[in-house]
Design an enzyme around this catalytic site. Structure first.
Site, PDB file in Angstrom:
ATOM      1  N   GLU A 121      41.658  60.375  33.190  1.00 14.82           N
ATOM      2  CA  GLU A 121      40.192  60.443  33.279  1.00 14.82           C
ATOM      3  C   GLU A 121      39.780  61.377  34.428  1.00 14.82           C
ATOM      4  OE1 GLU A 121      38.055  59.110  31.110  1.00 14.82           O
ATOM      5  OE2 GLU A 121      36.174  59.276  32.203  1.00 14.82           O
ATOM      6  N   SER A 181      44.858  58.501  36.832  1.00 11.10           N
ATOM      7  CA  SER A 181      44.413  58.496  35.433  1.00 11.10           C
ATOM      8  C   SER A 181      44.065  59.886  34.918  1.00 11.10           C
ATOM      9  CB  SER A 181      43.168  57.617  35.338  1.00 11.10           C
ATOM     10  OG  SER A 181      42.503  57.834  34.120  1.00 11.10           O
ATOM     11  N   TYR A 201      34.132  56.060  37.501  1.00 13.05           N
ATOM     12  CA  TYR A 201      35.538  55.635  37.479  1.00 13.05           C
ATOM     13  C   TYR A 201      36.455  56.827  37.788  1.00 13.05           C
ATOM     14  CZ  TYR A 201      40.079  54.440  35.406  1.00 13.05           C
ATOM     15  OH  TYR A 201      41.425  54.250  35.178  1.00 13.05           O
TER      16      TYR A 201
HETATM   17  P1  NAP Z   1      43.273  46.306  33.014  1.00 15.36           P
HETATM   18  O1  NAP Z   1      43.952  45.626  31.862  1.00 15.36           O
HETATM   19  O2  NAP Z   1      41.809  46.489  32.999  1.00 15.36           O
HETATM   20  O3  NAP Z   1      43.688  45.524  34.350  1.00 15.36           O
HETATM   21  C1  NAP Z   1      43.030  45.751  35.568  1.00 15.36           C
HETATM   22  C2  NAP Z   1      43.560  44.762  36.580  1.00 15.36           C
HETATM   23  O4  NAP Z   1      42.921  44.974  37.840  1.00 15.36           O
HETATM   24  C3  NAP Z   1      43.310  43.293  36.208  1.00 15.36           C
HETATM   25  O5  NAP Z   1      44.469  42.559  36.509  1.00 15.36           O
HETATM   26  C4  NAP Z   1      42.181  42.903  37.152  1.00 15.36           C
HETATM   27  O6  NAP Z   1      42.167  41.542  37.490  1.00 15.36           O
HETATM   28  C5  NAP Z   1      42.594  43.727  38.377  1.00 15.36           C
HETATM   29  N1  NAP Z   1      41.517  43.815  39.376  1.00 15.36           N
HETATM   30  C6  NAP Z   1      40.222  44.168  39.167  1.00 15.36           C
HETATM   31  N2  NAP Z   1      39.530  44.113  40.331  1.00 15.36           N
HETATM   32  C7  NAP Z   1      40.417  43.700  41.288  1.00 15.36           C
HETATM   33  C8  NAP Z   1      40.296  43.429  42.669  1.00 15.36           C
HETATM   34  N3  NAP Z   1      39.154  43.590  43.316  1.00 15.36           N
HETATM   35  N4  NAP Z   1      41.397  43.000  43.351  1.00 15.36           N
HETATM   36  C9  NAP Z   1      42.574  42.831  42.695  1.00 15.36           C
HETATM   37  N5  NAP Z   1      42.753  43.093  41.377  1.00 15.36           N
HETATM   38  C10 NAP Z   1      41.672  43.509  40.684  1.00 15.36           C
HETATM   39  O7  NAP Z   1      43.933  47.756  33.231  1.00 15.36           O
HETATM   40  P2  NAP Z   1      45.329  48.358  32.712  1.00 15.36           P
HETATM   41  O8  NAP Z   1      45.091  49.020  31.405  1.00 15.36           O
HETATM   42  O9  NAP Z   1      46.389  47.346  32.861  1.00 15.36           O
HETATM   43  O10 NAP Z   1      45.529  49.538  33.747  1.00 15.36           O
HETATM   44  C11 NAP Z   1      46.228  49.341  34.978  1.00 15.36           C
HETATM   45  C12 NAP Z   1      45.830  50.427  35.956  1.00 15.36           C
HETATM   46  O11 NAP Z   1      46.121  51.698  35.404  1.00 15.36           O
HETATM   47  C13 NAP Z   1      44.345  50.475  36.314  1.00 15.36           C
HETATM   48  O12 NAP Z   1      44.260  50.895  37.658  1.00 15.36           O
HETATM   49  C14 NAP Z   1      43.783  51.545  35.398  1.00 15.36           C
HETATM   50  O13 NAP Z   1      42.638  52.123  35.975  1.00 15.36           O
HETATM   51  C15 NAP Z   1      44.947  52.504  35.372  1.00 15.36           C
HETATM   52  N6  NAP Z   1      45.071  53.335  34.175  1.00 15.36           N
HETATM   53  C16 NAP Z   1      45.096  52.751  32.947  1.00 15.36           C
HETATM   54  C17 NAP Z   1      45.273  53.535  31.821  1.00 15.36           C
HETATM   55  C18 NAP Z   1      45.329  52.931  30.445  1.00 15.36           C
HETATM   56  O14 NAP Z   1      45.191  53.677  29.471  1.00 15.36           O
HETATM   57  N7  NAP Z   1      45.568  51.639  30.307  1.00 15.36           N
HETATM   58  C19 NAP Z   1      45.429  54.927  31.959  1.00 15.36           C
HETATM   59  C20 NAP Z   1      45.402  55.478  33.239  1.00 15.36           C
HETATM   60  C21 NAP Z   1      45.240  54.673  34.337  1.00 15.36           C
HETATM   61  P3  NAP Z   1      41.169  40.469  36.800  1.00 15.36           P
HETATM   62  O15 NAP Z   1      41.883  39.992  35.581  1.00 15.36           O
HETATM   63  O16 NAP Z   1      41.021  39.424  37.840  1.00 15.36           O
HETATM   64  O17 NAP Z   1      39.899  41.207  36.488  1.00 15.36           O
HETATM   65  N1  GDD Z   2      35.382  51.559  24.565  1.00 15.12           N
HETATM   66  C1  GDD Z   2      34.793  52.191  23.547  1.00 15.12           C
HETATM   67  N2  GDD Z   2      33.986  51.480  22.699  1.00 15.12           N
HETATM   68  N3  GDD Z   2      35.005  53.512  23.402  1.00 15.12           N
HETATM   69  C2  GDD Z   2      34.437  54.131  22.343  1.00 15.12           C
HETATM   70  C3  GDD Z   2      33.625  53.447  21.435  1.00 15.12           C
HETATM   71  C4  GDD Z   2      33.389  52.064  21.629  1.00 15.12           C
HETATM   72  O1  GDD Z   2      32.678  51.401  20.874  1.00 15.12           O
HETATM   73  N4  GDD Z   2      33.218  54.339  20.488  1.00 15.12           N
HETATM   74  C5  GDD Z   2      33.752  55.516  20.808  1.00 15.12           C
HETATM   75  N5  GDD Z   2      34.489  55.404  21.940  1.00 15.12           N
HETATM   76  C6  GDD Z   2      35.181  56.501  22.624  1.00 15.12           C
HETATM   77  C7  GDD Z   2      34.747  56.667  24.090  1.00 15.12           C
HETATM   78  O2  GDD Z   2      33.497  57.352  24.163  1.00 15.12           O
HETATM   79  C8  GDD Z   2      35.938  57.472  24.610  1.00 15.12           C
HETATM   80  O3  GDD Z   2      35.745  58.834  24.344  1.00 15.12           O
HETATM   81  C9  GDD Z   2      37.117  56.976  23.780  1.00 15.12           C
HETATM   82  O4  GDD Z   2      36.557  56.227  22.693  1.00 15.12           O
HETATM   83  C10 GDD Z   2      38.106  56.103  24.521  1.00 15.12           C
HETATM   84  O5  GDD Z   2      37.401  55.065  25.190  1.00 15.12           O
HETATM   85  P1  GDD Z   2      38.183  53.836  25.876  1.00 15.12           P
HETATM   86  O6  GDD Z   2      39.125  53.233  24.918  1.00 15.12           O
HETATM   87  O7  GDD Z   2      37.150  52.961  26.481  1.00 15.12           O
HETATM   88  O8  GDD Z   2      39.106  54.534  26.973  1.00 15.12           O
HETATM   89  P2  GDD Z   2      38.807  55.685  28.047  1.00 15.12           P
HETATM   90  O9  GDD Z   2      39.513  56.917  27.569  1.00 15.12           O
HETATM   91  O10 GDD Z   2      37.378  55.798  28.372  1.00 15.12           O
HETATM   92  O11 GDD Z   2      39.539  55.106  29.337  1.00 15.12           O
HETATM   93  C11 GDD Z   2      40.854  54.545  29.253  1.00 15.12           C
HETATM   94  O12 GDD Z   2      41.816  55.542  29.475  1.00 15.12           O
HETATM   95  C12 GDD Z   2      41.770  56.137  30.794  1.00 15.12           C
HETATM   96  C13 GDD Z   2      42.862  57.200  30.828  1.00 15.12           C
HETATM   97  O13 GDD Z   2      42.406  58.365  30.214  1.00 15.12           O
HETATM   98  C14 GDD Z   2      40.925  53.413  30.290  1.00 15.12           C
HETATM   99  O14 GDD Z   2      42.127  52.709  30.104  1.00 15.12           O
HETATM  100  C15 GDD Z   2      40.911  53.966  31.699  1.00 15.12           C
HETATM  101  O15 GDD Z   2      41.150  52.908  32.642  1.00 15.12           O
HETATM  102  C16 GDD Z   2      42.010  55.028  31.809  1.00 15.12           C
HETATM  103  O16 GDD Z   2      42.057  55.575  33.111  1.00 15.12           O
END
Ligand code: NAP
Ligand code: GDD
Length: 328
Positions: free
Chosen positions: A129, A127, A151
């Protein structure tokens, strides 16, 4: 045809990746946790071709069992506690699921593959992050990691463990350093979906205000459908490697609000947005913007959806969903 095992099948990326792989003719298995996971029905409805196996990535023996049953050519580890804000409140659990469990996945594959380590290709969901307090603008594969949340720290562990298994055992293991990616399937806890859902409800007269935290943070937001394609391209490459996957553009939460409200014809959104200190984080990641040059050059990957297109897609989908619910 190849077989894939996806952890995190119930999540946003799990669904898009399963759709992509099924479309390519893969046999797709998904690992689902819990004895009665409420999202099972969603997976069965949206990607009916997926075969679900129960298991938890923190439980090595359940991962071994899933490998033995599915006999995969490719394993995509998308399972994680993925909500950054939640990770401060549940830091130890996040470390176990988002960090330590990556070692479980790698070790299970090593044991399963035995002397034929090349028989399984591994993708780890790293990520942006991990860049946290960014040390370069834009961020690249070589940028120093400086995570700013439990995280982020857990993801750094998984990232380096993936590299370590590649270097120690010759495993085809790739780490995708994915920047934020969104879609109508995004969880409502994340800021994009929180905003698009609220905007839809405000436009339909179902609510009046949305409470948010820091509006000045900037993210490099892309479309999840494009990003799962990058994951697949990594597992097809001749060797495992690390890749930044991003659009190369950054936008603030304010810009997200501008576009979302404009889509439903509201120009002056100030009166609908309430700042609530509970949504500020103990340490913020102020600016993310990635340089996807390596993924473009080596994988031939390109994002296809612009930020305004992404916002419009999400708002339109939420307006349709909320209207249907209100009418029901
Ligand atoms: P998400 O919608 O939050 O999905 C997370 C998944 O992980 C869910 O299916 C959840 O299952 C599963 N999980 C949680 N705990 C588990 C456990 N103990 N054993 C097996 N499965 C478990 O996340 P996403 O956005 O699809 O992201 C997919 C991956 O990419 C994650 O690893 C996230 O950290 C990473 N990532 C995401 C982003 C982004 O912007 N979306 C960016 C960078 C990296 P349940 O439904 O059972 O909770
Ligand atoms: N969730 C949330 N809720 N975020 C807020 C809010 C709120 O009410 N108000 C402001 N924000 C700001 C957060 O402080 C952050 O700076 C930004 O919005 C994005 O927050 P999220 O959408 O929660 O995503 P994230 O950037 O913290 O994390 C996501 O992206 C990562 C990759 O950079 C997640 O998908 C992570 O799993 C992923 O790794």
């Amino acid at each position: 045809m190849p077989t894939a095992l996806i952890t995190g099948i119930t999540g946003q990326d799990g669904l898009y990746l399963a759709e992509l792989l099924l479309g390519k003719g893969y046999d797709v298995y998904g690992l689902i946790r819990g004895q009665n996971n409420p999202k099972r029905a969603l997976v069965e409805k949206e990607v009916p071709g997926v075969k679900l196996l129960t298991g938890d990535i923190t439980d090595l023996s359940s991962v071994m069992r899933a490998l033995n049953v599915s006999q995969p050519d490719e394993v995509y580890n998308l399972g994680a506690i993925s909500f950054v804000a939640y990770s401060w409140e549940n830091a130890h659990l996040t470390t176990q699921v988002t960090g330590n469990a990556v070692l479980n996945m790698l070790e299970a594959i090593r044991l399963y593959a035995g002397t034929d380590i090349g028989k399984v290709r591994f993708y780890q969901a790293s990520s942006s992050e991990m860049f946290g307090k960014v040390q370069d603008v834009p961020q690249r594969e070589s940028t120093l990691l400086w995570p700013r949340s439990p995280y982020g720290v857990a993801k750094v562990y998984g990232h380096y463990m993936t590299i370590n298994y590649r270097e120690s055992y010759g495993m085809h293991a790739s780490s995708g350093i994915l920047f934020n990616h969104e879609s109508p399937r995004r969880g409502p806890e994340f800021v994009t979906r929180k905003v698009t859902q609220a905007v839809a409800r405000i436009s339909l007269g179902l609510q009046d205000q949305i409470s948010l935290g820091n509006l000045d943070a900037k993210r490099d937001w892309g479309f999840a459908g494009d990003y799962v394609d990058a994951m697949w391209r990594m597992t097809q490459a001749p060797e495992g490697d690390d890749y930044v996957v991003a659009t190369g553009e950054t936008h603030s939460i304010r810009e997200l609000l501008d576009l979302s409200f404009a889509r439903v014809g509201i120009e002056d959104w100030d009166k609908h947005v309430y700042i609530d200190p509970q949504f500020f984080r103990p340490a913020e990641v102020d600016l993310l913007i990635g340089d996807p040059a390596k993924a473009k050059e080596k994988l031939g990957w390109e994002p296809t959806v612009t930020f305004p297109e992404l916002v419009n897609m999400m708002v339109d989908s939420d307006v349709a969903q909320q209207s249907a619910q209100a009418g029901a």
